[in-house]
Write a protein that holds these residues in place. Structure first.
Motif, PDB file in Angstrom:
ATOM      1  N   ILE A  89       6.325 -11.320 -79.855  1.00 33.15           N
ATOM      2  CA  ILE A  89       5.260 -10.657 -79.160  1.00 33.15           C
ATOM      3  C   ILE A  89       5.256 -11.432 -77.752  1.00 33.15           C
ATOM      4  O   ILE A  89       5.570 -12.686 -77.616  1.00 33.15           O
ATOM      5  N   SER A  90       4.986 -10.901 -76.606  1.00 27.39           N
ATOM      6  CA  SER A  90       4.903 -11.411 -75.237  1.00 27.39           C
ATOM      7  C   SER A  90       3.743 -12.065 -75.110  1.00 27.39           C
ATOM      8  O   SER A  90       2.791 -12.135 -75.790  1.00 27.39           O
ATOM      9  N   LYS A  91       3.863 -12.849 -73.966  1.00 29.32           N
ATOM     10  CA  LYS A  91       2.867 -13.937 -73.711  1.00 29.32           C
ATOM     11  C   LYS A  91       1.335 -13.188 -73.468  1.00 29.32           C
ATOM     12  O   LYS A  91       0.553 -13.537 -73.994  1.00 29.32           O
ATOM     13  N   SER A  92       1.444 -11.936 -72.657  1.00 26.89           N
ATOM     14  CA  SER A  92       0.219 -11.351 -72.359  1.00 26.89           C
ATOM     15  C   SER A  92      -0.311 -10.691 -73.634  1.00 26.89           C
ATOM     16  O   SER A  92      -1.440 -10.793 -73.692  1.00 26.89           O
ATOM     17  N   GLU A  93       0.619 -10.206 -74.481  1.00 25.00           N
ATOM     18  CA  GLU A  93       0.217  -9.369 -75.619  1.00 25.00           C
ATOM     19  C   GLU A  93      -0.584 -10.654 -76.523  1.00 25.00           C
ATOM     20  O   GLU A  93      -1.564 -10.380 -77.009  1.00 25.00           O
ATOM     21  N   MET A  94       0.054 -12.001 -76.636  1.00 19.34           N
ATOM     22  CA  MET A  94      -0.578 -12.933 -77.465  1.00 19.34           C
ATOM     23  C   MET A  94      -1.801 -13.170 -76.905  1.00 19.34           C
ATOM     24  O   MET A  94      -2.749 -13.453 -77.490  1.00 19.34           O
ATOM     25  N   THR A  95      -2.111 -13.301 -75.466  1.00 20.69           N
ATOM     26  CA  THR A  95      -3.252 -13.449 -74.861  1.00 20.69           C
ATOM     27  C   THR A  95      -4.397 -12.471 -75.210  1.00 20.69           C
ATOM     28  O   THR A  95      -5.483 -12.798 -75.501  1.00 20.69           O
ATOM     29  N   VAL A  96      -3.784 -11.188 -75.249  1.00 21.25           N
ATOM     30  CA  VAL A  96      -4.930 -10.282 -75.595  1.00 21.25           C
ATOM     31  C   VAL A  96      -5.289 -10.326 -77.009  1.00 21.25           C
ATOM     32  O   VAL A  96      -6.545 -10.349 -77.360  1.00 21.25           O
ATOM     33  N   LEU A  97      -4.242 -10.652 -77.931  1.00 20.33           N
ATOM     34  CA  LEU A  97      -4.848 -10.888 -79.286  1.00 20.33           C
ATOM     35  C   LEU A  97      -5.485 -11.743 -79.463  1.00 20.33           C
ATOM     36  O   LEU A  97      -6.563 -11.952 -80.284  1.00 20.33           O
ATOM     37  N   GLU A  98      -5.436 -13.057 -79.000  1.00 23.74           N
ATOM     38  CA  GLU A  98      -6.345 -14.362 -79.012  1.00 23.74           C
ATOM     39  C   GLU A  98      -7.837 -13.981 -78.405  1.00 23.74           C
ATOM     40  O   GLU A  98      -8.676 -14.327 -79.008  1.00 23.74           O
ATOM     41  N   SER A  99      -7.738 -13.239 -77.308  1.00 22.72           N
ATOM     42  CA  SER A  99      -9.083 -12.872 -76.858  1.00 22.72           C
ATOM     43  C   SER A  99      -9.847 -11.769 -77.941  1.00 22.72           C
ATOM     44  O   SER A  99     -11.075 -12.234 -78.231  1.00 22.72           O
ATOM     45  N   LEU A 100      -8.996 -10.929 -78.409  1.00 20.92           N
ATOM     46  CA  LEU A 100      -9.543 -10.074 -79.453  1.00 20.92           C
ATOM     47  C   LEU A 100     -10.166 -10.997 -80.863  1.00 20.92           C
ATOM     48  O   LEU A 100     -11.184 -10.637 -81.271  1.00 20.92           O
ATOM     49  N   SER A 101      -9.382 -11.805 -81.064  1.00 20.36           N
ATOM     50  CA  SER A 101      -9.851 -12.789 -82.236  1.00 20.36           C
ATOM     51  C   SER A 101     -11.091 -13.576 -81.641  1.00 20.36           C
ATOM     52  O   SER A 101     -11.972 -13.825 -82.605  1.00 20.36           O
TER      53      SER A 101
END
Length: 211
Positions: A89-101
């Motif tokens: 997973i890319s960094k931006s996708e990881m940021t989005v997933l963390e934000s959703l979490s």
């Protein structure tokens, strides 16, 4: 492949014969084609279909091999898709997933707080309802007690009225002059007018006037 290698010397030999005959013909000034030239030409014509057949077979094998290779490529495509799906997973996708979490955790915390508040409000409402029911019960007991006291007072006043009505007007007048005005009014209201008039005639004029 082996057939082509076997036919190749024959074809080359025939070509050499034709070339020699052609040169001889040119040298002879365009003489008629010799029997050897005709037989060479016939041999070339007979060998040509076989060569074409071998060539067609080789082309067919090539096409078949191409289709097989193509099929193999097609069968590899799902594996490539799975590899792409399993890519990191890319960094931006990881940021989005963390934000959703974090958002989910925040919503869960707020939902829990709302549930706790709702339970507290329900408990407080229950206590208020219980207190109201208790106060209504107390009020009912008080009203019942007041009713009992009123009945007792009414019975006592009825006894006093009966007693004063049987007394002589002068005796009753002396007692009325010493009674509290509130009690006197309660007694007078319940006495017969004729007997009360005789008592008031015997009372002190000032007290009788106030009454």
């Amino acid at each position: 492949m082996f057939n082509r290698l076997r036919l190749l010397p024959t074809v080359m030999l025939c070509a050499a014969l034709l070339l020699a005959l052609k040169l001889a013909d040119i040298a002879s000034g365009g003489a008629a084609i010799s029997p050897a030239q005709a037989s060479a030409s016939k041999a070339i014509e007979e060998e040509a279909p076989e060569a074409e057949t071998d060539h067609d077979k080789t082309a067919a094998d090539s096409e078949s091999g191409g289709r097989t290779e193509g099929d193999a490529v097609v069968s590899v495509e799902p594996a490539m898709s799975e590899e792409e799906a399993a890519a990191p997973i890319s960094k931006s996708e990881m940021t989005v997933l963390e934000s959703l979490s974090e958002r989910r955790k925040e919503l869960a915390t707020r939902a829990e707080a709302l549930d706790t508040r709702e339970r507290l409000l329900a408990a407080a409402e229950k206590r208020v309802e219980d207190r109201i029911a208790e106060l209504k019960e107390i009020e009912a007991r008080i009203n019942a007690r007041i009713g009992e006291q009123d009945a007792e007072n009414e019975a006592r006043l009825a006894g006093l009225v009966a007693m004063y009505e049987t007394m002589k007007p002068k005796d009753a007048a002396r007692i009325f002059e010493r009674l509290d005005m509130g009690v006197l009014l309660d007694v007078v209201k319940r006495m017969q007018p004729r007997k009360m008039a005789a008592v008031m005639a015997a009372m002190d004029p000032v007290t009788a006037q106030d009454l």
